[in-house]
Design an enzyme around this catalytic site. Structure first.
Site, PDB file in Angstrom:
ATOM      1  N   LYS A 212       0.916  -1.462  -0.332  1.00 26.50           N
ATOM      2  CA  LYS A 212       0.008   0.314  -0.231  1.00 26.50           C
ATOM      3  C   LYS A 212       0.608   0.890  -0.157  1.00 26.50           C
ATOM      4  O   LYS A 212       2.023   1.069   0.368  1.00 26.50           O
ATOM      5  CB  LYS A 212      -1.167  -0.444   1.079  1.00 26.50           C
ATOM      6  N   ARG A 248      -2.712 -10.564   4.481  1.00 27.79           N
ATOM      7  CA  ARG A 248      -2.884  -9.942   3.787  1.00 27.79           C
ATOM      8  C   ARG A 248      -1.860  -9.738   2.237  1.00 27.79           C
ATOM      9  O   ARG A 248      -1.806  -8.713   2.689  1.00 27.79           O
ATOM     10  CB  ARG A 248      -4.443 -10.065   2.885  1.00 27.79           C
TER      11      ARG A 248
HETATM   12  N1  PMM Z   1      -7.316  -4.005   0.580  1.00 27.71           N
HETATM   13  C1  PMM Z   1      -6.933  -4.551  -1.054  1.00 27.71           C
HETATM   14  C2  PMM Z   1      -8.389  -4.969  -1.576  1.00 27.71           C
HETATM   15  N2  PMM Z   1      -8.948  -6.354  -0.671  1.00 27.71           N
HETATM   16  N3  PMM Z   1      -9.851  -7.446   1.668  1.00 27.71           N
HETATM   17  C3  PMM Z   1      -9.445  -7.244   2.758  1.00 27.71           C
HETATM   18  N4  PMM Z   1      -9.662  -8.187   3.478  1.00 27.71           N
HETATM   19  N5  PMM Z   1      -8.170  -5.783   2.982  1.00 27.71           N
HETATM   20  C4  PMM Z   1      -7.238  -5.423   2.704  1.00 27.71           C
HETATM   21  O1  PMM Z   1      -6.710  -4.260   3.209  1.00 27.71           O
HETATM   22  C5  PMM Z   1      -7.651  -5.074   1.159  1.00 27.71           C
HETATM   23  C6  PMM Z   1      -8.627  -6.196   0.644  1.00 27.71           C
HETATM   24  C7  PMM Z   1      -6.527  -3.631  -2.302  1.00 27.71           C
HETATM   25  O2  PMM Z   1      -5.426  -3.565  -2.230  1.00 27.71           O
HETATM   26  P1  PMM Z   1      -5.205  -4.520  -3.685  1.00 27.71           P
HETATM   27  O3  PMM Z   1      -5.863  -3.914  -4.708  1.00 27.71           O
HETATM   28  O4  PMM Z   1      -3.568  -4.922  -4.224  1.00 27.71           O
HETATM   29  O5  PMM Z   1      -5.282  -5.962  -3.837  1.00 27.71           O
END
Ligand code: PMM
Length: 267
Positions: A212, A248
């Site tokens: 992030k 994650r």
């Molecule tokens: N962040 C993203 C997408 N899905 N799900 C959970 N549970 N927690 C998160 O912090 C989260 C998520 C956004 O990041 P990405 O675009 O790299 O997937």
């Protein structure tokens, strides 16, 4: 003593996710990536078909389902534990039919309340509910807090109440503070410092810090997004003692090695 946190590997089957968009749109590429995530140390593969980044196109549910279903079916059939990253009830329903265990909704059921009923009805599905204040806009207009930790705790408690009201038992609820979702870097750090108050809610906690922007802000301006995997892994080890349930991440190998070090140090 805290248990070793689980690693959820990210598989974005999207053309536009900020760090891995466009790589895994073909089903065979997505399935291969899911297997590679497990080989690299992921316990769960989180499959998403719609990017949540500011300004991302909102894809129709049919398109989202078409993107995620082949990977969910193939990975589940191979005995891999999967999660569906969606805000849509219909996508969750299809994913559960394909063998998915976790429904990961960054909106915590607020974008489509029917999603909570889908999880409740399945009897085995586990909800991962994120803290969310609305769809992201480029200006982070909802990212205002007097006390980020208290407000996230309070707003997650309301999400828990809605999940319970929909019929989801407590042992099928996992919470996530939603780092970066209507939160600045300072808010994310405040939440990471206050994880004890989030685990005190009594639910398993998932943390999604991987790659992030707030981690990128520590790196040189010209650093590639993948260079955020090292700070991500360091953070994994540093928060492992807070009793979190899982992280994650986009690159499980780095976080798995970090947790190996953490385990040796504390044993
Ligand atoms: N962040 C993203 C997408 N899905 N799900 C959970 N549970 N927690 C998160 O912090 C989260 C998520 C956004 O990041 P990405 O675009 O790299 O997937």
């Amino acid at each position: 003593m805290s248990a070793r946190p689980l690693i959820m590997g990210v598989l974005n089957v999207t053309p536009d996710s900020f760090s891995d968009g466009g790589h895994y749109l073909a089903p065979e590429d997505a399935i291969a990536r899911g297997r590679a995530l497990v080989e690299a140390g992921a316990d769960i593969v989180d499959v998403g078909g719609e990017s949540t980044r500011p300004g991302a196109e909102i894809v129709g549910v049919a398109e989202e389902i078409a993107r995620v279903r082949p990977a969910l079916e193939a990975l589940s059939a191979a005995g891999i534990t999967t999660s569906i990253d969606t805000m849509n009830a219909e996508t969750a329903r299809v994913a559960l039919a394909a063998g998915t265990l976790y429904v990961n909704d960054v909106s915590g059921g607020q974008a489509d309340p029917e999603l909570l009923r889908v999880v409740a009805a399945s009897e085995t599905a586990i909800l991962i509910a994120g803290h969310w204040r609305g769809r992201l806009d480029a200006g982070d207009s909802l990212a205002h807090y007097a006390d980020p930790v208290s407000e996230v705790v309070e707003e997650l408690s309301r999400i828990v109440a809605a999940a319970r009201a929909a019929g989801i038992p407590d042992d099928r609820i996992i919470l996530d503070p939603g780092l970066g979702f209507s939160k600045t870097g300072a808010h994310n750090w405040a939440i990471l410092r206050g994880l004890d108050r989030l685990t005190a809610l009594g639910f398993p906690l998932l943390i999604g810090a991987s790659r992030k922007r707030f981690l990128g802000e520590m790196l040189p301006a010209d650093a590639e997004v993948a260079e955020r995997d090292l700070p991500t892994a360091v953070l994994t080890a540093l928060i492992a003692d807070s009793g979190i349930w899982g992280v994650r991440v986009h690159e499980p190998r780095a976080s798995a090695r970090a947790l190996d070090v953490w385990e040796h140090l504390r044993s």
